[in-house]
Design an enzyme around this catalytic site. Structure first.
Site, PDB file in Angstrom:
ATOM      1  N   TYR A  58       0.659  -1.455  -0.158  1.00  0.00           N
ATOM      2  CA  TYR A  58      -0.062   0.512   0.055  1.00  0.00           C
ATOM      3  C   TYR A  58       1.063   1.310   0.111  1.00  0.00           C
ATOM      4  O   TYR A  58       0.335   2.335   0.115  1.00  0.00           O
ATOM      5  CB  TYR A  58      -0.820   0.044   1.144  1.00  0.00           C
ATOM      6  N   HIS A 123      -0.757 -11.868   1.816  1.00  0.00           N
ATOM      7  CA  HIS A 123      -0.987 -11.113   1.606  1.00  0.00           C
ATOM      8  C   HIS A 123      -1.648 -11.535   0.673  1.00  0.00           C
ATOM      9  O   HIS A 123      -0.729 -11.939  -0.124  1.00  0.00           O
ATOM     10  CB  HIS A 123      -0.373  -9.772   1.590  1.00  0.00           C
TER      11      HIS A 123
HETATM   12  N1  LIG Z   1      -6.200  -8.759   0.698  1.00  0.00           N
HETATM   13  C1  LIG Z   1      -6.321  -8.258   1.849  1.00  0.00           C
HETATM   14  O1  LIG Z   1      -5.223  -7.691   2.035  1.00  0.00           O
HETATM   15  C2  LIG Z   1      -7.153  -6.808   1.550  1.00  0.00           C
HETATM   16  C3  LIG Z   1      -7.569  -6.037   0.511  1.00  0.00           C
HETATM   17  C4  LIG Z   1      -8.343  -4.975   0.283  1.00  0.00           C
HETATM   18  C5  LIG Z   1      -8.193  -3.984   1.470  1.00  0.00           C
HETATM   19  N2  LIG Z   1      -7.534  -4.624   3.191  1.00  0.00           N
HETATM   20  C6  LIG Z   1      -7.009  -3.609   4.100  1.00  0.00           C
HETATM   21  O2  LIG Z   1      -8.656  -3.104   4.181  1.00  0.00           O
HETATM   22  C7  LIG Z   1      -9.180  -2.400   4.054  1.00  0.00           C
HETATM   23  C8  LIG Z   1     -10.502  -2.438   4.229  1.00  0.00           C
HETATM   24  O3  LIG Z   1     -10.859  -1.870   2.654  1.00  0.00           O
HETATM   25  P1  LIG Z   1     -12.357  -1.912   2.016  1.00  0.00           P
HETATM   26  O4  LIG Z   1     -12.053  -3.384   1.091  1.00  0.00           O
HETATM   27  O5  LIG Z   1     -12.984  -2.786   2.776  1.00  0.00           O
HETATM   28  O6  LIG Z   1     -12.181  -1.113   1.256  1.00  0.00           O
HETATM   29  P2  LIG Z   1     -11.915   0.652   1.864  1.00  0.00           P
HETATM   30  O7  LIG Z   1     -10.126   0.400   1.733  1.00  0.00           O
HETATM   31  O8  LIG Z   1     -12.691   0.648   3.482  1.00  0.00           O
HETATM   32  O9  LIG Z   1     -12.601   1.228   0.800  1.00  0.00           O
HETATM   33  C9  LIG Z   1     -13.620   1.999   0.874  1.00  0.00           C
HETATM   34  C10 LIG Z   1     -14.304   2.869   0.058  1.00  0.00           C
HETATM   35  O10 LIG Z   1     -15.346   3.758   0.181  1.00  0.00           O
HETATM   36  C11 LIG Z   1     -15.033   5.359   0.192  1.00  0.00           C
HETATM   37  N3  LIG Z   1     -15.806   5.369   1.537  1.00  0.00           N
HETATM   38  C12 LIG Z   1     -15.464   5.379   2.130  1.00  0.00           C
HETATM   39  N4  LIG Z   1     -16.646   5.875   4.164  1.00  0.00           N
HETATM   40  C13 LIG Z   1     -17.296   6.611   2.552  1.00  0.00           C
HETATM   41  C14 LIG Z   1     -18.190   7.215   3.200  1.00  0.00           C
HETATM   42  N5  LIG Z   1     -18.548   7.671   4.705  1.00  0.00           N
HETATM   43  N6  LIG Z   1     -18.869   8.088   1.891  1.00  0.00           N
HETATM   44  C15 LIG Z   1     -18.476   7.558   0.805  1.00  0.00           C
HETATM   45  N7  LIG Z   1     -17.960   6.677   0.677  1.00  0.00           N
HETATM   46  C16 LIG Z   1     -16.843   6.080   1.040  1.00  0.00           C
HETATM   47  C17 LIG Z   1     -13.421   5.479   0.317  1.00  0.00           C
HETATM   48  O11 LIG Z   1     -12.887   6.374  -0.244  1.00  0.00           O
HETATM   49  P3  LIG Z   1     -12.976   8.046   0.512  1.00  0.00           P
HETATM   50  O12 LIG Z   1     -11.120   7.885   0.783  1.00  0.00           O
HETATM   51  O13 LIG Z   1     -13.574   8.913  -0.737  1.00  0.00           O
HETATM   52  O14 LIG Z   1     -13.507   8.248   1.781  1.00  0.00           O
HETATM   53  C18 LIG Z   1     -12.797   3.762  -0.314  1.00  0.00           C
HETATM   54  O15 LIG Z   1     -12.234   4.451  -2.053  1.00  0.00           O
HETATM   55  C19 LIG Z   1      -7.900  -1.774   3.503  1.00  0.00           C
HETATM   56  O16 LIG Z   1      -7.738  -0.401   3.727  1.00  0.00           O
HETATM   57  C20 LIG Z   1      -6.811  -2.938   3.696  1.00  0.00           C
HETATM   58  O17 LIG Z   1      -6.408  -2.148   4.582  1.00  0.00           O
HETATM   59  C21 LIG Z   1      -7.139  -6.160   2.642  1.00  0.00           C
END
Ligand SMILES: NC(=O)c1ccc[n+]([C@@H]2O[C@H](COP(=O)([O-])OP(=O)(O)OC[C@H]3O[C@@H](n4cnc5c(N)ncnc54)[C@H](OP(=O)(O)O)[C@@H]3O)[C@@H](O)[C@H]2O)c1
Length: 318
Positions: A58, A123
């Site tokens: 990341y 990962h």
């Molecule tokens: N395989 C893996 O190991 C893996 C894969 C994916 C993720 N992860 C981990 O999991 C975490 C969470 O990932 P996730 O896949 O759940 O996605 P996320 O990173 O939580 O993405 C959420 C998306 O929604 C938007 N968002 C968040 N709050 C919002 C709101 N209140 N209103 C409108 N848009 C909103 C964010 O953009 P804004 O910046 O505009 O808020 C972002 O683009 C990651 O950060 C990472 O640490 C791990």
């Protein structure tokens, strides 16, 4: 903030965790400055979040390290290592030399400005990569654990490519993993049937990603996903309003937005320890933590969601 135990690790963690990857990478993907990204981490700490997930992939480890200066011991830090050589196909079998795990970890420790990681994950492991990881990498993780460089072992799935959780189904048959990270959301809740029963019976700490991804935060992405699900015969056109597919949530529950409903749906699922939220916006972070701390959606709303999406295990909502 509310706190819970992260499974058998016994770590006391906030029910909301800061994700430093996903599409936002603390705002880095839209060009946020390091100072702005640090502000997001600091806002998370101010909100009582004590679980932070990052990864070398990341590019946010050093931001986290800088933001945590002087308060490392207040936080549970989760980071990861890739299992294939850099530059090779991440779904392929160009596996790295297991000894590289040590040098990877040293690089992460340096970037994070610490001498131990609380949870160190493999990962994004695919089902056909898992047997090699179990045989060659799990023993190295155990060594690092006994040396005190990592406190607990973890593994994360590649939800976009493995939405039915085949890798985790296999991994949870072994006892290598103290913590797992799985995808789960109101459109693909299949971890409920195939992941959470095993994590709960083995007290494996459970981190949740994809609570809100593109489909649940961008109306156009949601409409297009629904068109695909109808075309695949997974939902029938008559069941859903094509223009506003999830607006019934707002009419039938007290949620103020689809994003709020999506976080509440995940937070109260039995078996989920931490809901990760990734954002580059302090306002979104405050809003999301507020949503995660609100009560569960009503049983009627859950029943309707179960009827519509309870059987879906083929999409991630990305
Ligand atoms: N395989 C893996 O190991 C893996 C894969 C994916 C993720 N992860 C981990 O999991 C975490 C969470 O990932 P996730 O896949 O759940 O996605 P996320 O990173 O939580 O993405 C959420 C998306 O929604 C938007 N968002 C968040 N709050 C919002 C709101 N209140 N209103 C409108 N848009 C909103 C964010 O953009 P804004 O910046 O505009 O808020 C972002 O683009 C990651 O950060 C990472 O640490 C791990």
């Amino acid at each position: 903030m509310e706190y819970t135990k992260l499974g058998r690790t016994g770590l006391e963690v906030s029910v909301a965790g800061l994700g430093c990857g996903g599409h936002s990478r603390l705002g880095k993907t839209r060009g946020a400055s390091t100072a702005e990204s640090i502000e997001v981490v600091e806002a998370a700490l101010d909100l009582g979040i004590n679980f932070i997930d990052t990864a070398p992939a990341y590019g946010t480890e050093s931001i986290v390290g800088t933001a945590l200066k002087g308060r490392r011991d207040k936080v549970v830090l989760s980071t990861k290592t890739q299992i294939v050589n850099s530059g090779s196909d991440f779904l392929g079998s160009d596996f790295k030399d297991p000894g590289t795990l040590r040098t990877d970890l040293e690089k992460s420790l340096k970037a994070l400005q610490t001498d131990y990681v609380d949870v160190y994950h493999l990962h994004g492991v695919m089902p056909d990569q898992y047997p090699w990881c179990a045989e060659h990498l799990a023993p190295v993780l155990k060594d690092l654990q006994s040396e005190g460089k990592i406190r607990f072992t973890g593994i994360t799935e590649r939800f976009i490519h493995d939405p039915p959780h085949h890798m985790l189904i296999d991994a949870l048959k072994d006892d290598h993993w103290d913590v797992i990270m799985t995808g789960f959301n109101l459109i693909n809740p299949s971890a409920r049937d195939v992941v959470f029963p095993q994590t709960r019976s083995r007290a494996v700490g459970t981190l949740l990603m994809f609570a809100v991804r593109r489909a649940l935060s961008q109306p156009d992405a949601l409409r297009s996903l629904m068109v695909d699900l109808v075309a695949e015969g997974l939902i029938s056109a008559g069941e859903i309003d094509a223009d506003n597919p999830l607006d019934f949530l707002l009419a039938e529950s007290d949620a103020n937005s689809v994003v709020e409903a999506a976080y509440r749906f995940c937070r109260h699922e039995p078996g989920v320890d931490i809901v990760l939220t990734g954002t580059g916006s302090v306002d979104h972070l405050v809003e999301n933590v507020g949503s995660i701390l609100k009560p569960a959606l009503s049983e009627n709303t859950h029943m309707r969601l179960r009827g519509l999406f309870g059987h879906i295990n083929s999409v991630s909502g990305n």
